[in-house]
Motif scaffolding. Structure first.
Motif, PDB file in Angstrom:
ATOM      1  N   GLY A 240     118.590  85.140 -29.407  1.00 37.39           N
ATOM      2  CA  GLY A 240     119.492  84.068 -28.425  1.00 37.39           C
ATOM      3  C   GLY A 240     121.125  84.472 -28.519  1.00 37.39           C
ATOM      4  O   GLY A 240     121.400  85.038 -29.724  1.00 37.39           O
ATOM      5  N   GLN A 241     121.677  84.425 -27.916  1.00 35.92           N
ATOM      6  CA  GLN A 241     123.466  84.241 -28.080  1.00 35.92           C
ATOM      7  C   GLN A 241     123.500  85.754 -27.542  1.00 35.92           C
ATOM      8  O   GLN A 241     124.621  85.900 -28.314  1.00 35.92           O
ATOM      9  CB  GLN A 241     124.044  83.587 -28.533  1.00 35.92           C
ATOM     10  CG  GLN A 241     123.181  82.113 -28.911  1.00 35.92           C
ATOM     11  CD  GLN A 241     123.865  80.929 -27.656  1.00 35.92           C
ATOM     12  OE1 GLN A 241     125.101  81.536 -26.639  1.00 35.92           O
ATOM     13  NE2 GLN A 241     122.655  81.050 -26.950  1.00 35.92           N
ATOM     14  N   VAL A 242     123.006  87.169 -27.067  1.00 32.38           N
ATOM     15  CA  VAL A 242     123.323  87.962 -26.943  1.00 32.38           C
ATOM     16  C   VAL A 242     123.672  88.048 -25.335  1.00 32.38           C
ATOM     17  O   VAL A 242     123.728  87.320 -24.405  1.00 32.38           O
ATOM     18  CB  VAL A 242     122.511  89.004 -27.054  1.00 32.38           C
ATOM     19  CG1 VAL A 242     122.444  90.131 -26.434  1.00 32.38           C
ATOM     20  CG2 VAL A 242     121.747  88.620 -28.148  1.00 32.38           C
ATOM     21  N   ASN A 243     125.421  88.815 -25.260  1.00 37.40           N
ATOM     22  CA  ASN A 243     125.915  89.166 -24.407  1.00 37.40           C
ATOM     23  C   ASN A 243     126.566  90.726 -24.254  1.00 37.40           C
ATOM     24  O   ASN A 243     127.701  90.864 -25.167  1.00 37.40           O
ATOM     25  CB  ASN A 243     127.156  88.088 -24.385  1.00 37.40           C
ATOM     26  CG  ASN A 243     128.099  88.746 -22.463  1.00 37.40           C
ATOM     27  OD1 ASN A 243     128.198  89.187 -22.586  1.00 37.40           O
ATOM     28  ND2 ASN A 243     128.326  87.174 -22.026  1.00 37.40           N
ATOM     29  N   GLU A 246     129.790  91.486 -23.489  1.00 41.83           N
ATOM     30  CA  GLU A 246     131.440  91.593 -23.636  1.00 41.83           C
ATOM     31  C   GLU A 246     130.857  92.702 -25.332  1.00 41.83           C
ATOM     32  O   GLU A 246     132.144  92.449 -26.104  1.00 41.83           O
ATOM     33  CB  GLU A 246     131.349  90.480 -23.459  1.00 41.83           C
ATOM     34  CG  GLU A 246     132.080  89.660 -22.858  1.00 41.83           C
ATOM     35  CD  GLU A 246     132.454  87.838 -22.561  1.00 41.83           C
ATOM     36  OE1 GLU A 246     132.054  87.284 -23.522  1.00 41.83           O
ATOM     37  OE2 GLU A 246     132.649  87.540 -21.845  1.00 41.83           O
ATOM     38  N   GLY A 249     127.285  89.481 -30.318  1.00 44.66           N
ATOM     39  CA  GLY A 249     125.451  89.439 -30.271  1.00 44.66           C
ATOM     40  C   GLY A 249     124.378  90.278 -30.692  1.00 44.66           C
ATOM     41  O   GLY A 249     123.311  89.899 -30.345  1.00 44.66           O
ATOM     42  N   ALA A 283     115.030  91.691 -21.737  1.00 45.00           N
ATOM     43  CA  ALA A 283     115.591  89.529 -21.573  1.00 45.00           C
ATOM     44  C   ALA A 283     114.245  89.220 -21.825  1.00 45.00           C
ATOM     45  O   ALA A 283     112.558  89.343 -21.278  1.00 45.00           O
ATOM     46  CB  ALA A 283     115.881  89.461 -19.714  1.00 45.00           C
ATOM     47  N   ASN A 313     122.555  93.484 -18.764  1.00 43.97           N
ATOM     48  CA  ASN A 313     123.341  92.163 -19.068  1.00 43.97           C
ATOM     49  C   ASN A 313     123.313  91.328 -17.540  1.00 43.97           C
ATOM     50  O   ASN A 313     122.879  90.177 -17.189  1.00 43.97           O
ATOM     51  CB  ASN A 313     124.299  92.731 -18.566  1.00 43.97           C
ATOM     52  CG  ASN A 313     125.681  91.350 -18.297  1.00 43.97           C
ATOM     53  OD1 ASN A 313     125.483  90.369 -19.489  1.00 43.97           O
ATOM     54  ND2 ASN A 313     126.535  91.120 -17.592  1.00 43.97           N
ATOM     55  N   GLN A 319     120.518  86.764 -12.357  1.00 39.92           N
ATOM     56  CA  GLN A 319     120.283  85.742 -13.416  1.00 39.92           C
ATOM     57  C   GLN A 319     121.505  86.428 -14.227  1.00 39.92           C
ATOM     58  O   GLN A 319     120.699  88.068 -14.462  1.00 39.92           O
ATOM     59  CB  GLN A 319     119.238  85.546 -13.749  1.00 39.92           C
ATOM     60  CG  GLN A 319     118.959  84.538 -12.718  1.00 39.92           C
ATOM     61  CD  GLN A 319     119.421  83.639 -11.936  1.00 39.92           C
ATOM     62  OE1 GLN A 319     119.648  82.754 -14.054  1.00 39.92           O
ATOM     63  NE2 GLN A 319     120.078  83.609 -11.612  1.00 39.92           N
ATOM     64  N   GLN A 320     121.763  86.257 -15.302  1.00 43.25           N
ATOM     65  CA  GLN A 320     122.488  86.776 -16.930  1.00 43.25           C
ATOM     66  C   GLN A 320     122.188  86.944 -18.042  1.00 43.25           C
ATOM     67  O   GLN A 320     121.049  85.943 -17.719  1.00 43.25           O
ATOM     68  CB  GLN A 320     124.120  86.690 -17.157  1.00 43.25           C
ATOM     69  CG  GLN A 320     124.884  86.802 -18.437  1.00 43.25           C
ATOM     70  CD  GLN A 320     126.558  87.049 -18.624  1.00 43.25           C
ATOM     71  OE1 GLN A 320     126.269  86.214 -17.326  1.00 43.25           O
ATOM     72  NE2 GLN A 320     126.864  87.070 -19.239  1.00 43.25           N
ATOM     73  N   SER A 322     121.132  86.203 -21.612  1.00 41.28           N
ATOM     74  CA  SER A 322     122.123  85.864 -23.204  1.00 41.28           C
ATOM     75  C   SER A 322     120.124  85.794 -24.204  1.00 41.28           C
ATOM     76  O   SER A 322     121.351  86.167 -25.582  1.00 41.28           O
ATOM     77  CB  SER A 322     122.141  84.798 -22.563  1.00 41.28           C
ATOM     78  OG  SER A 322     121.276  83.189 -22.330  1.00 41.28           O
ATOM     79  N   ASP A 323     119.231  85.575 -23.777  1.00 39.80           N
ATOM     80  CA  ASP A 323     118.046  85.440 -25.197  1.00 39.80           C
ATOM     81  C   ASP A 323     117.297  86.977 -24.628  1.00 39.80           C
ATOM     82  O   ASP A 323     117.332  87.294 -23.734  1.00 39.80           O
ATOM     83  CB  ASP A 323     117.138  84.641 -24.687  1.00 39.80           C
ATOM     84  CG  ASP A 323     118.279  83.146 -25.058  1.00 39.80           C
ATOM     85  OD1 ASP A 323     118.974  83.941 -25.744  1.00 39.80           O
ATOM     86  OD2 ASP A 323     117.702  82.624 -24.640  1.00 39.80           O
TER      87      ASP A 323
END
Length: 431
Positions: A240-243, A246, A249, A283, A313, A319-320, A322-323
């Protein structure tokens, strides 16, 4: 005519097929008992990969498009399954409202909508198509490349009911996976049946939840027929919390990729498999083959180029990501006309109704085939998908191989039933 397959017909896959064929009565009874306890998703499609040594589902879709890829010979099976499904939910159903995706310019997708309309019409329902697209302000007829046409009409909300002008449906069938979230117009419809339920949409659904449920199903099935569950189960991990934009994560990602590759290597060594293992990072929600990359060494993640970061991304509807789920890569050794292929199995209620091969001439055996340039070759069953030929050796009979696909696909569908029960916001919880 059944497409000719070039498949690895030696090694564990033959042993697996043999075990499944020998256990057919046990398997069918087990499924029957499971469906007495659990409600199957309304309709499901499952992407399957056959590595020659392993056969596993890699994706399970609860809002399947692509119904137009089923052959005419399959339609009676689909109609029969549609009748059974509707009878269970709303036996007195007369009108069905079909709610598709918003992309009205994708005529290939709309051919799928026309096919669904035909299936439910043949099942005895008046079917009309209601669009959530704000650009559809009046009935709009779209002519399709195959000679079909579809009429999109603006959806109307009156109180707690959804319908069209002069059309009041008992049942609303979503063919829209809700990636961008739930439009308010679909909420609080307590006087109508909404299929699939809203919590099956990608705005809340997670692939990691699905494969956690599948792992449980595979273990129970492995014990039932006496096989190593790994032969039908892709191992996975989650971050989780992957970007990606940037670069945040990515340490979690590298650690998990490294650990999963080590697990796969151990399994390959146990079975004497010489191939180089890989994982698929994708994703944790979403479909259409977006936000997917193959990784063979965790070190690759330290030097992702801008193009890969951009690809990972953002997924459907902007939709971005993140997980992510990190899934054991299952190569495909099936080919049609020298192009790499993978079977996609379609089900309605608890029945296998058909399927097709996703074929991609420009992709390798260890790459994602759900990408631009893919084509589709129908699985034209010579007999019903569920009619194996007892007594014939494994690999010798196309229906036998299709039966095995159908078993694995139904295992994934059962896992989806577990998953939907566990994530149902309205279910009573007993701790």
């Amino acid at each position: 005519m059944v497409p000719h397959l070039v498949t690895a017909l030696t090694g564990p896959i033959n042993e697996l097929e043999q075990r499944i064929l020998e256990s057919t009565p046990v398997i069918e009874r087990w499924f029957r008992l499971e469906w007495m306890e659990h409600t199957p998703p309304f309709y499901t499609s499952v992407d399957i990969r056959n590595a020659g040594f392993k056969l596993a589902p890699v994706d399970t879709n609860l809002f399947p498009g692509g119904w137009n890829n089923l052959t005419n010979e399959m339609l009676p099976l689909a109609v029969q399954a549609a009748m059974a499904a509707i009878e269970k939910i709303c036996p007195e159903a007369k009108n069905l409202l079909l709610v598709p995706e918003n992309h009205t310019r994708n005529t290939f997708y709309l051919m799928n909508v026309a096919q669904l309309q035909r299936i439910f019409y043949s099942a005895g329902l008046n079917v009309r198509v209601g669009s959530l697209n704000p650009d559809i302000k009046e009935p709009t007829t779209i002519d399709l490349p195959n000679g079909d046409r579809v009429v999109l009409e603006p959806i109307i909300r009156e109180g707690r009911r959804l319908g069209l002008k002069h059309f009041d449906p008992c049942t609303i069938l979503l063919n829209n996976d809700l990636s961008a979230g739930v439009p308010g117009i679909l909420e609080d419809l307590h006087e109508q049946y909404l299929l699939p339920p809203l919590h099956a949409g990608w705005h809340v659904r997670r692939k990691s939840n699905h494969f956690r449920a599948y792992e449980e199903v595979a273990k129970r099935f492995g014990k039932l027929v006496g096989i190593d569950p790994w032969l039908i189960n892709p191992m996975f991990a989650q971050c989780g919390q992957v970007n990606f934009a940037e670069g945040a994560g990515l340490e979690c990602l590298q650690t998990n990729v490294d650990a999963l590759l080590a697990k796969i290597r151990r399994k390959y060594k146990e079975y004497g498999i010489q191939e180089r293992p890989f994982v698929v990072v994708k994703a944790d929600n979403g479909t259409y083959g977006m936000g997917v990359m193959m990784v063979r060494d965790a070190a690759e993640l330290a030097n992702l180029n801008r193009r890969t970061k951009n690809k990972m991304n953002v997924i459907k509807d902007g939709q971005q990501v993140s997980d992510v789920i990190i899934q054991e890569g299952v190569m495909t050794h099936e080919r049609i006309h020298d192009a790499v292929a993978e079977p996609v199995v379609y089900m309605m209620d608890r029945y296998v109704v058909g399927g097709f091969y996703r074929v991609h001439a420009e992709r390798g055996v260890d790459e994602n085939l759900n990408a631009p340039g893919a084509s589709f070759v129908p699985l034209a069953f010579e007999k019903s998908a569920l009619q194996p030929q007892p007594g014939s050796p494994p690999g010798a009979s196309v229906p036998n191989r299709f039966y095995m696909y159908g078993v694995v696909a139904r295992l994934a569908m059962l896992a989806a039933a577990y998953e939907l029960e566990a994530t149902d916001p309205e279910a009573e919880r007993y701790d």
